[in-house]
Scaffold this motif. Structure first.
Motif, mmCIF file in Angstrom:
data_model
loop_
_atom_site.group_PDB
_atom_site.id
_atom_site.type_symbol
_atom_site.label_atom_id
_atom_site.label_comp_id
_atom_site.label_asym_id
_atom_site.label_seq_id
_atom_site.Cartn_x
_atom_site.Cartn_y
_atom_site.Cartn_z
ATOM 1 N N ASP A 192 -24.921 15.473 59.200
ATOM 2 C CA ASP A 192 -26.170 14.999 58.746
ATOM 3 C C ASP A 192 -27.231 15.366 59.778
ATOM 4 O O ASP A 192 -28.382 15.751 59.281
ATOM 5 C CB ASP A 192 -26.113 13.503 58.602
ATOM 6 N N PHE A 193 -27.100 15.369 61.168
ATOM 7 C CA PHE A 193 -28.015 15.490 62.073
ATOM 8 C C PHE A 193 -27.974 17.058 61.953
ATOM 9 O O PHE A 193 -29.354 17.724 62.413
ATOM 10 C CB PHE A 193 -27.575 14.981 63.451
ATOM 11 N N THR A 194 -27.035 17.780 62.075
ATOM 12 C CA THR A 194 -27.324 19.478 62.468
ATOM 13 C C THR A 194 -27.606 20.152 61.279
ATOM 14 O O THR A 194 -28.218 21.072 61.022
ATOM 15 C CB THR A 194 -25.903 19.824 63.184
ATOM 16 N N LYS A 195 -27.371 19.264 59.958
ATOM 17 C CA LYS A 195 -27.782 20.135 58.712
ATOM 18 C C LYS A 195 -28.736 19.054 57.983
ATOM 19 O O LYS A 195 -28.003 18.380 56.891
ATOM 20 C CB LYS A 195 -26.428 20.460 57.937
ATOM 21 N N PRO A 196 -29.743 18.653 58.253
ATOM 22 C CA PRO A 196 -30.340 17.604 57.609
ATOM 23 C C PRO A 196 -30.987 18.151 56.307
ATOM 24 O O PRO A 196 -31.376 19.323 56.336
ATOM 25 C CB PRO A 196 -31.710 17.329 58.621
ATOM 26 N N ASP A 197 -31.227 16.931 55.170
ATOM 27 C CA ASP A 197 -31.900 17.313 53.943
ATOM 28 C C ASP A 197 -33.262 17.650 54.277
ATOM 29 O O ASP A 197 -33.966 18.590 53.821
ATOM 30 C CB ASP A 197 -31.925 16.425 52.961
ATOM 31 N N ARG A 198 -33.839 16.992 55.283
ATOM 32 C CA ARG A 198 -35.306 17.194 55.776
ATOM 33 C C ARG A 198 -35.387 16.501 57.161
ATOM 34 O O ARG A 198 -34.536 15.601 57.390
ATOM 35 C CB ARG A 198 -36.224 16.656 54.883
ATOM 36 N N VAL A 199 -36.229 17.084 58.021
ATOM 37 C CA VAL A 199 -36.895 16.325 58.969
ATOM 38 C C VAL A 199 -38.228 15.757 58.831
ATOM 39 O O VAL A 199 -39.114 16.324 58.328
ATOM 40 C CB VAL A 199 -36.751 17.219 60.452
ATOM 41 N N VAL A 200 -38.238 14.396 59.118
ATOM 42 C CA VAL A 200 -39.821 13.909 58.873
ATOM 43 C C VAL A 200 -40.210 13.235 60.414
ATOM 44 O O VAL A 200 -39.482 12.708 61.072
ATOM 45 C CB VAL A 200 -39.242 12.662 58.094
ATOM 46 N N VAL A 201 -41.588 13.753 60.548
ATOM 47 C CA VAL A 201 -42.192 13.557 61.752
ATOM 48 C C VAL A 201 -43.780 12.747 61.442
ATOM 49 O O VAL A 201 -44.093 13.406 60.343
ATOM 50 C CB VAL A 201 -42.419 14.442 62.587
ATOM 51 N N GLY A 202 -43.870 11.739 62.016
ATOM 52 C CA GLY A 202 -45.267 11.170 61.990
ATOM 53 C C GLY A 202 -46.015 11.461 63.204
ATOM 54 O O GLY A 202 -45.672 10.946 64.080
ATOM 55 N N VAL A 203 -47.153 12.028 62.953
ATOM 56 C CA VAL A 203 -48.093 12.219 64.260
ATOM 57 C C VAL A 203 -49.273 12.211 64.095
ATOM 58 O O VAL A 203 -49.961 12.205 62.922
ATOM 59 C CB VAL A 203 -47.684 13.679 64.944
ATOM 60 N N ARG A 204 -50.126 12.073 65.215
ATOM 61 C CA ARG A 204 -51.601 12.124 65.097
ATOM 62 C C ARG A 204 -52.062 13.562 65.629
ATOM 63 O O ARG A 204 -53.269 13.747 64.933
ATOM 64 C CB ARG A 204 -52.250 10.934 66.048
ATOM 65 N N GLU A 205 -51.374 14.106 66.387
ATOM 66 C CA GLU A 205 -51.813 15.571 66.656
ATOM 67 C C GLU A 205 -50.948 16.627 66.298
ATOM 68 O O GLU A 205 -49.622 16.440 66.301
ATOM 69 C CB GLU A 205 -51.796 15.654 68.330
ATOM 70 N N ALA A 206 -51.487 17.645 65.728
ATOM 71 C CA ALA A 206 -50.635 18.732 65.280
ATOM 72 C C ALA A 206 -49.841 19.477 66.264
ATOM 73 O O ALA A 206 -48.487 19.871 65.960
ATOM 74 C CB ALA A 206 -51.729 19.894 64.589
ATOM 75 N N SER A 207 -50.284 19.335 67.504
ATOM 76 C CA SER A 207 -49.323 20.255 68.468
ATOM 77 C C SER A 207 -48.366 19.520 69.001
ATOM 78 O O SER A 207 -47.269 19.837 69.329
ATOM 79 C CB SER A 207 -50.316 20.270 69.778
ATOM 80 N N VAL A 208 -48.303 17.931 68.756
ATOM 81 C CA VAL A 208 -47.061 17.315 68.899
ATOM 82 C C VAL A 208 -45.885 17.511 67.726
ATOM 83 O O VAL A 208 -44.742 17.853 68.155
ATOM 84 C CB VAL A 208 -47.368 15.744 68.996
ATOM 85 N N ALA A 209 -46.382 17.740 66.674
ATOM 86 C CA ALA A 209 -45.474 18.084 65.539
ATOM 87 C C ALA A 209 -44.867 19.594 65.840
ATOM 88 O O ALA A 209 -43.773 19.808 65.637
ATOM 89 C CB ALA A 209 -46.166 18.193 64.178
ATOM 90 N N GLU A 210 -45.806 20.567 66.250
ATOM 91 C CA GLU A 210 -45.227 21.840 66.725
ATOM 92 C C GLU A 210 -44.254 21.734 67.676
ATOM 93 O O GLU A 210 -42.885 22.428 67.668
ATOM 94 C CB GLU A 210 -46.556 22.570 67.160
ATOM 95 N N GLU A 211 -44.394 20.994 68.950
ATOM 96 C CA GLU A 211 -43.331 20.611 69.961
ATOM 97 C C GLU A 211 -42.019 20.031 69.152
ATOM 98 O O GLU A 211 -41.005 20.743 69.622
ATOM 99 C CB GLU A 211 -43.674 19.955 70.990
ATOM 100 N N LEU A 212 -42.057 19.116 68.244
ATOM 101 C CA LEU A 212 -40.980 18.668 67.767
ATOM 102 C C LEU A 212 -40.297 19.617 66.623
ATOM 103 O O LEU A 212 -39.033 19.772 66.428
ATOM 104 C CB LEU A 212 -41.354 17.435 66.989
ATOM 105 N N HIS A 213 -41.119 20.555 65.735
ATOM 106 C CA HIS A 213 -40.566 21.366 65.071
ATOM 107 C C HIS A 213 -39.631 22.556 66.119
ATOM 108 O O HIS A 213 -38.722 22.836 65.573
ATOM 109 C CB HIS A 213 -41.911 22.075 64.431
ATOM 110 N N ASP A 214 -40.186 22.819 67.099
ATOM 111 C CA ASP A 214 -39.441 23.824 67.777
ATOM 112 C C ASP A 214 -37.951 23.018 68.176
ATOM 113 O O ASP A 214 -37.145 23.880 68.252
ATOM 114 C CB ASP A 214 -40.237 24.021 69.224
ATOM 115 N N LEU A 215 -38.036 21.834 68.604
ATOM 116 C CA LEU A 215 -36.773 21.253 68.839
ATOM 117 C C LEU A 215 -35.845 21.315 67.721
ATOM 118 O O LEU A 215 -34.624 21.267 67.991
ATOM 119 C CB LEU A 215 -37.206 19.705 69.420
#
Ligand code: NAD
Length: 439
Positions: free
Chosen positions: A158-181
């Protein structure tokens, strides 16, 4: 990327290990010293298929380490995940004391800019409060919500093949770093969904509310089927082929348990009450489930009448679901409690969860290393968890060993005719009682 995980339980350990496996340097932090020293030796405290091997490999390759020292654990990290427990508190809400205590420790420890990710399941507004606490830090700290959707028993997949990853952020740049991860896990075009922290926090609760609703719905329909002599298995097939309905999460049983659904549904009920709009539906989902946890005891009582006290009952399956040793809010525990209260003897077998049950019931019940040993000298067999190894038992041996020749199946594992042709009486969920002389 240097990552720290605070809270090394089911979610923290799986998250940390999978992130190490994708090439990051990960330090997992926990306050439980015994747990951390065992983990350093590659001994994992939980049963989760495939996890131990991954933990050992990543320790060996020096990408995964464990500590009880939070300040040291987060010193080099760019991203810090909070994955501590959020159990139910007395009024039904999520108990956030540990989340806030960790946030305070982080505020004092952080010396370089960080992203703090709240992975624990938390009510709407918690990320905001965590951000407020972290303002006491001397450096810039961004806070993001990233709820976890893994299932115990299939957590690595489930972690390595997630249906989706959801993130909640105030800054787009934070989402970008998490997307890279997360990118290594999203290569099959699974979506990375960016939203506000409030929507992200709510997404986790709404997902669990939907799933729990499906379970309580099918359980209530199963009980109705029994009362009107319909067969829930046929009805399931009848509705499941409708593409608007489908088959998933529509298996009748003895109620849901585990560390998430019960407490998350009650947290939603609390959240709704706080807004002045009580949730009628979630209240019913919870109530139906509590009633369903008694369904097997009630069937035993109907079968044996007053003579149930003093009988010996074998139970197969203690974990709240197969492929885990987690017994939090497991239906089997409700059954054990009710049977002990009226003076029954209990003999149990579970492939993984017996040590956890022994920690609660000690020598009040008997534990057997093989399923068939639990049957020896028992009047009836009750099945609470659908472990694979229970799916094809030797029914003639069960007939020989069970003194009252009766099986109560809380997971509808068998075809009634297969059981009755061995001479056994068969109670299941949402189907009529099958006896050797019934057609
Ligand atoms: P868990 O109880 O297995 O693990 C929590 C860990 O946090 C424990 O090891 C505990 O010792 C540690 N801890 C407690 N206080 C601490 C502190 N101050 N500092 C460091 N560590 C501390 O919990 P879990 O099942 O992993 O759940 C964690 C969160 O994830 C919860 O909010 C839960 O609702 C959510 N969640 C769980 C699952 C699941 O299947 N278990 C799935 C999705 C989301």
């Amino acid at each position: 990327m240097n990552i720290a995980i605070i809270g090394t339980g089911y979610v923290g350990l799986v998250t940390g290990t999978c992130l190490a496996e994708s090439g990051n340097n990960v330090i997992c932090v926990d306050i439980d010293e015994a747990k951390i020293s065992r983990l350093r030796e590659g001994i994992i405290p939980i049963y989760e298929p495939g996890l131990e091997e991954l933990v050992r490999r990543n320790i060996r390759e020096e990408r995964l380490a464990f500590t009880t020292d939070l300040a040291e654990g987060v010193r080099k990290a760019r991203i810090i995940f909070i994955a501590v427990g959020t159990p139910q508190s007395e009024n039904g809400s999520a108990d956030l004391r540990t989340v806030f205590a960790v946030a305070k420790s982080l505020a004092a420890a952080i010396e370089t800019p960080k992203i703090v990710v709240v992975k624990s399941t938390v009510p709407v507004g918690t990320n905001c409060k965590v951000a407020e606490i972290l303002k006491a830090s001397t450096c810039r700290v961004d806070v993001a919500s990233n709820p976890e959707f893994l299932k115990e028993g299939a957590a690595i997949d489930d972690f390595t093949k997630p249906d989706r990853v959801v993130v909640g952020v105030r800054e787009a740049s934070v989402a970008e770093e998490l997307h890279d991860l997360y990118r290594p896990f999203l290569r099959t075009e699974r979506p990375f969904l960016v939203m506000s922290p409030e929507s992200s926090e709510m997404t986790k609760y709404v997902a669990n509310a939907m799933l729990a609703t499906k379970i309580s719905f099918i359980n209530e329909m199963a009980n109705l089927c029994e009362a009107v002599e319909a067969d829930i298995n046929d009805v399931r097939r009848g509705i499941g082929h409708d593409e608007r309905i489908g088959f998933q999460f529509l298996f009748p049983g003895a109620g849901y348990g585990g560390s998430c659904f019960p407490k998350d549904i009650r947290a939603v009920i609390h959240m709704a009450r706080e807004t002045g709009q009580p949730s009628l539906l979630m209240g019913a989902v919870d109530e139906v489930n509590e009633r369903q946890k008694c369904v097997l005891f009630n069937k035993l009582r109907r079968h044996f009448g007053d003579s149930l006290s003093g009988k010996t009952i074998a139970i197969w399956g203690l974990a709240f679901k197969p492929r885990t040793d987690d017994i939090r809010e497991a239906p089997a525990l409700a059954l054990i409690r009710d049977l002990l209260e009226i003076g029954c003897k209990i003999r149990v077998h579970d492939p993984e969860a017996m040590p956890n049950v022994r920690a609660i019931y000690g020598s009040d019940i008997e534990y057997t290393t093989k399923p068939m040993d639990a049957i020896q000298g028992s009047n009836a067999l009750v099945i609470c968890t659908e472990w694979q190894e229970f799916r094809n038992p030797d029914f003639s041996l069960l007939f020989e060993k069970l003194s009252d020749k009766v099986i109560l199946d809380g997971r509808n594992l068998y075809k009634p005719a297969t059981v009755t042709s061995a001479g056994l009486i068969y109670h299941s969920i949402g189907r009529s009682i099958a006896t050797p002389d019934s057609k």
